[in-house]
Every structure is written in structure tokens, then in C-alpha cells.
Scaffold this active site. Structure first.
Site, PDB file in Angstrom:
ATOM      1  N   MET A  36     -11.954  -5.416   4.355  1.00  0.00           N
ATOM      2  CA  MET A  36     -11.358  -4.748   5.212  1.00  0.00           C
ATOM      3  C   MET A  36     -11.214  -5.279   6.803  1.00  0.00           C
ATOM      4  O   MET A  36     -11.939  -5.748   7.289  1.00  0.00           O
ATOM      5  CB  MET A  36     -12.062  -3.325   5.568  1.00  0.00           C
ATOM      6  CG  MET A  36     -12.166  -2.466   4.110  1.00  0.00           C
ATOM      7  SD  MET A  36     -10.496  -2.083   3.547  1.00  0.00           S
ATOM      8  CE  MET A  36      -9.671  -1.365   4.750  1.00  0.00           C
ATOM      9  N   SER A  74       0.757  -1.287  -0.190  1.00  0.00           N
ATOM     10  CA  SER A  74       0.157  -0.014   0.001  1.00  0.00           C
ATOM     11  C   SER A  74       0.878   1.273   0.175  1.00  0.00           C
ATOM     12  O   SER A  74       1.629   1.431   1.171  1.00  0.00           O
ATOM     13  CB  SER A  74      -0.965   0.155   1.221  1.00  0.00           C
ATOM     14  OG  SER A  74      -1.586   1.150   1.508  1.00  0.00           O
ATOM     15  N   MET A  87     -12.007   4.610  -1.680  1.00  0.00           N
ATOM     16  CA  MET A  87     -12.997   4.944  -0.290  1.00  0.00           C
ATOM     17  C   MET A  87     -13.586   6.177  -0.507  1.00  0.00           C
ATOM     18  O   MET A  87     -13.223   7.250   0.125  1.00  0.00           O
ATOM     19  CB  MET A  87     -11.799   4.910   0.788  1.00  0.00           C
ATOM     20  CG  MET A  87     -11.524   3.386   1.192  1.00  0.00           C
ATOM     21  SD  MET A  87     -10.021   3.428   2.067  1.00  0.00           S
ATOM     22  CE  MET A  87      -8.815   3.299   1.083  1.00  0.00           C
ATOM     23  N   ASP A  89      -4.741   3.770  -2.311  1.00  0.00           N
ATOM     24  CA  ASP A  89      -5.804   4.229  -1.691  1.00  0.00           C
ATOM     25  C   ASP A  89      -6.429   5.406  -1.827  1.00  0.00           C
ATOM     26  O   ASP A  89      -5.651   6.476  -1.591  1.00  0.00           O
ATOM     27  CB  ASP A  89      -5.355   4.200  -0.078  1.00  0.00           C
ATOM     28  CG  ASP A  89      -5.344   2.561   0.382  1.00  0.00           C
ATOM     29  OD1 ASP A  89      -6.313   1.833   0.284  1.00  0.00           O
ATOM     30  OD2 ASP A  89      -4.051   2.061   0.656  1.00  0.00           O
ATOM     31  N   MET A 107      -9.094   8.242  -0.740  1.00  0.00           N
ATOM     32  CA  MET A 107      -9.720   8.888   0.225  1.00  0.00           C
ATOM     33  C   MET A 107     -10.459  10.307  -0.016  1.00  0.00           C
ATOM     34  O   MET A 107      -9.607  11.009  -0.323  1.00  0.00           O
ATOM     35  CB  MET A 107      -9.000   8.836   1.731  1.00  0.00           C
ATOM     36  CG  MET A 107      -8.626   7.151   1.836  1.00  0.00           C
ATOM     37  SD  MET A 107      -7.832   7.564   3.386  1.00  0.00           S
ATOM     38  CE  MET A 107      -6.850   5.717   3.534  1.00  0.00           C
ATOM     39  N   HIS A 150      -8.145   1.288  -4.643  1.00  0.00           N
ATOM     40  CA  HIS A 150      -9.119   1.044  -4.008  1.00  0.00           C
ATOM     41  C   HIS A 150     -10.131   2.474  -3.440  1.00  0.00           C
ATOM     42  O   HIS A 150      -9.079   3.208  -2.840  1.00  0.00           O
ATOM     43  CB  HIS A 150      -8.381   0.729  -2.434  1.00  0.00           C
ATOM     44  CG  HIS A 150      -9.223   0.341  -1.297  1.00  0.00           C
ATOM     45  ND1 HIS A 150      -8.860   0.307  -0.209  1.00  0.00           N
ATOM     46  CD2 HIS A 150     -10.843   0.311  -1.133  1.00  0.00           C
ATOM     47  CE1 HIS A 150      -9.858  -0.076   0.933  1.00  0.00           C
ATOM     48  NE2 HIS A 150     -10.956   0.225   0.082  1.00  0.00           N
ATOM     49  N   ASP A 187      -7.057  -6.167   3.477  1.00  0.00           N
ATOM     50  CA  ASP A 187      -6.432  -4.973   3.653  1.00  0.00           C
ATOM     51  C   ASP A 187      -6.609  -4.388   5.219  1.00  0.00           C
ATOM     52  O   ASP A 187      -7.692  -4.106   5.481  1.00  0.00           O
ATOM     53  CB  ASP A 187      -7.296  -3.896   2.569  1.00  0.00           C
ATOM     54  CG  ASP A 187      -6.783  -2.590   2.510  1.00  0.00           C
ATOM     55  OD1 ASP A 187      -5.332  -2.322   3.033  1.00  0.00           O
ATOM     56  OD2 ASP A 187      -7.064  -1.922   1.761  1.00  0.00           O
ATOM     57  N   HIS A 221      -1.039  -1.198  -4.512  1.00  0.00           N
ATOM     58  CA  HIS A 221      -2.144  -0.814  -3.932  1.00  0.00           C
ATOM     59  C   HIS A 221      -2.271   0.494  -3.625  1.00  0.00           C
ATOM     60  O   HIS A 221      -1.418   1.180  -2.802  1.00  0.00           O
ATOM     61  CB  HIS A 221      -2.374  -1.615  -2.695  1.00  0.00           C
ATOM     62  CG  HIS A 221      -3.826  -1.418  -2.053  1.00  0.00           C
ATOM     63  ND1 HIS A 221      -4.891  -2.093  -2.293  1.00  0.00           N
ATOM     64  CD2 HIS A 221      -4.207  -0.708  -0.907  1.00  0.00           C
ATOM     65  CE1 HIS A 221      -6.049  -1.948  -1.747  1.00  0.00           C
ATOM     66  NE2 HIS A 221      -5.495  -0.849  -1.049  1.00  0.00           N
TER      67      HIS A 221
HETATM   68  C1  DX5 Z   1      -6.890   1.708   4.974  1.00  0.00           C
HETATM   69  C2  DX5 Z   1      -6.240   1.334   3.459  1.00  0.00           C
HETATM   70  C3  DX5 Z   1      -5.093   0.304   3.660  1.00  0.00           C
HETATM   71  C4  DX5 Z   1      -3.959   0.954   4.180  1.00  0.00           C
HETATM   72  C5  DX5 Z   1      -3.167  -0.582   4.989  1.00  0.00           C
HETATM   73  O1  DX5 Z   1      -8.018   2.238   4.863  1.00  0.00           O
HETATM   74  O2  DX5 Z   1      -7.300   0.799   2.854  1.00  0.00           O
HETATM   75  O3  DX5 Z   1      -4.764  -0.040   2.188  1.00  0.00           O
HETATM   76  O4  DX5 Z   1      -3.001   1.498   3.493  1.00  0.00           O
HETATM   77  O5  DX5 Z   1      -2.456  -0.204   5.730  1.00  0.00           O
HETATM   78  P1  DX5 Z   1      -1.605  -1.082   6.599  1.00  0.00           P
HETATM   79  O6  DX5 Z   1      -1.140  -2.268   6.192  1.00  0.00           O
HETATM   80  O7  DX5 Z   1      -0.462  -0.150   7.315  1.00  0.00           O
HETATM   81  O8  DX5 Z   1      -2.705  -1.474   7.846  1.00  0.00           O
HETATM   82 ZN    ZN Z   2      -6.767  -0.075   0.701  1.00  0.00          ZN
END
Ligand code: DX5
Ligand code: ZN
Length: 217
Positions: A136, A7, A67, A34, A36, A65, A174, A32
Site C-alpha cells: 500500500m 481499480s 480491506m 477493492d 471495504m 483486495h 496500490d 482490481h
Molecule cells: C485504496 C485502494 C486502491 C485505490 C487506488 O484503499 O486499495 O486500490 O482504489 O486508487 P488510486 O489509484 O486513485 O490511488
Molecule cells: Zn486496492
């Protein structure tokens, strides 16, 4: 061997090129990414311009991903930015079936993510249309959180559902994935492991990726 998806939320953004090269040269399979929006989750990360820049250098699958609320507004933008897999949240999708068809029509793999409180059985009638289910194992929004144990049970239930239905959906996990819990996740049925903190906070990220890859072997 599981698919490993570091990630990039945990990467060093002042040295992003260096971290992308590290992943390119490692045994990792996917990036990966993310996204947000400060509405679906209480945090804001990065969007299309950063992903488009990363795509210029990244040599592996871009696993995006989302969010965000109303993700369907941006499918085309993320395709243009370089997404190969586009995952929406079940909780942010009123018309999930339509969204999955739209993602696939743009030539991407379509994923659905479930928050920790959302039961896997809600996917029963749509599992055949899904390329990837993202479980998740923390509440989405931040890296470096503690793994929620119930996710393990959800992976097993989902694996049984996928096998029974004949779907080809992959299971990705994740949040809070570590070298310690990775073997159990793979044993429960996880095909892909996301890891942010575990990879980027380790002294030798490429070696940590190599070790994650060995999980379940
Ligand atoms: C959280 C993200 C993850 C995050 C995971 O909302 O979707 O992808 O980056 O990070 P770790 O592996 O540190 O929990
Ligand atoms: Zn993620």
C-alpha cells in the site's frame, strides 16, 4: 512490461458496464476490486454481489483486495463471486499462514497486503507461501490519494527478499500510482501497478492504461 490493474473503485458506477468493457478492450491485465467494510478502513465500498455481476462481463483476472476484518469468514463467498486473486491484509490476519492455505485450497492465488507502516521483513518467514504482496502506497480506504514515497524503499527491500528466498511472489503497488511515478516503481521491482484515479480521471482511460503499460520500457 508491468501488469496493469485498473481499480474499479474509481469507475463510474452508473456506467459500470461501459467501464468494464473499456478495461476488457484495453491493454490492462487485471481488474482490481477493492472491498471495504467500514471497520478495517474508514470507508465502505462494495462486496460479493457487485463482484459477481462484474464477473459476468469481465474477461480479465479478478484481483480482489479485501480491506476487511476477519477476511477468512468470506473466502468461499469471494471465490463464488469470481475472485481469481484474493488478497488479505497482514494487519487483519492473526493466522496468516492458515488464511493463505485456505485461499489456495479454494483454487485462488493468495495475496498479502501491507499498510504503509508495516515493514516488509514481517513477511520473511511466510514469503514462500505467498503468490502476491500488495504494497500500500497510501493509507487504504480511498482512491485519489497522494503516493507515500517510502513505498519505493519497501518495494526494493521486498524485491531483494523475494529474490533471495526463491519465492515466486509478485509485487503489486496500490495507491497514488501515476504516469510520473510508474517507471520508478517498475525499476524498484514492482510487477503489477494498480491505478484508479490516474486511469478513470483521464480523458482517455484506455490510452492512459497503454501508457502505464509502457512504464519501465
Ligand atoms: C485504496 C485502494 C486502491 C485505490 C487506488 O484503499 O486499495 O486500490 O482504489 O486508487 P488510486 O489509484 O486513485 O490511488
Ligand atoms: Zn486496492
Amino acid at each position: 512490461m508491468p501488469i496493469i490493474a485498473p481499480s474499479m473503485l474509481s469507475a463510474d458506477f452508473l456506467n459500470l458496464g461501459r467501464d468494464i468493457e473499456m478495461v476488457n478492450n484495453s491493454e490492462a491485465d487485471w481488474f482490481h476490486l477493492d472491498v471495504m467494510d467500514g471497520r478495517f478502513v474508514p470507508n465502505i465500498s462494495y462486496g460479493m454481489p457487485i463482484i459477481a455481476q462484474m464477473k459476468k462481463m469481465a474477461t480479465k483476472t479478478m484481483d480482489v483486495h479485501l480491506m476487511i476484518v476477519e477476511p477468512e469468514k468470506y473466502f468461499e463467498d469471494f471465490k463464488k463471486a469470481g475472485a481469481d486473486i484474493l488478497t488479505v491484509h497482514y494487519e487483519a490476519s492473526t493466522h496468516l499462514h492458515r488464511s493463505l492455505q485456505a485461499i489456495k485450497a479454494l483454487g485462488m492465488k493468495a495475496g498479502v497486503s501491507l499498510n504503509p507502516h508495516t515493514p516488509v521483513h514481517l513477511l520473511e518467514d511466510i514469503i514462500a507461501d505467498i503468490d502476491l504482496v500488495l504494497i500500500m502506497s497510501v493509507n487504504p480506504g480511498f482512491g485519489g490519494q497522494k503516493f507515500i514515497q517510502q513505498a519505493l524503499t519497501k518495494i526494493s527491500k521486498l524485491k531483494a527478499m523475494i529474490t533471495a528466498s526463491g519465492s515466486n511472489a509478485l509485487i503489486e503497488v496500490d495507491g497514488g500510482v501515476t504516469l510520473d511515478n510508474a517507471p520508478a516503481l517498475v525499476a524498484a521491482g514492482a510487477d503489477a501497478l494498480v491505478a484508479g484515479n490516474t486511469v478513470f480521471s483521464s480523458p482517455d482511460p484506455a490510452d492512459t492504461i497503454k501508457k502505464l503499460k509502457q512504464a519501465g520500457k
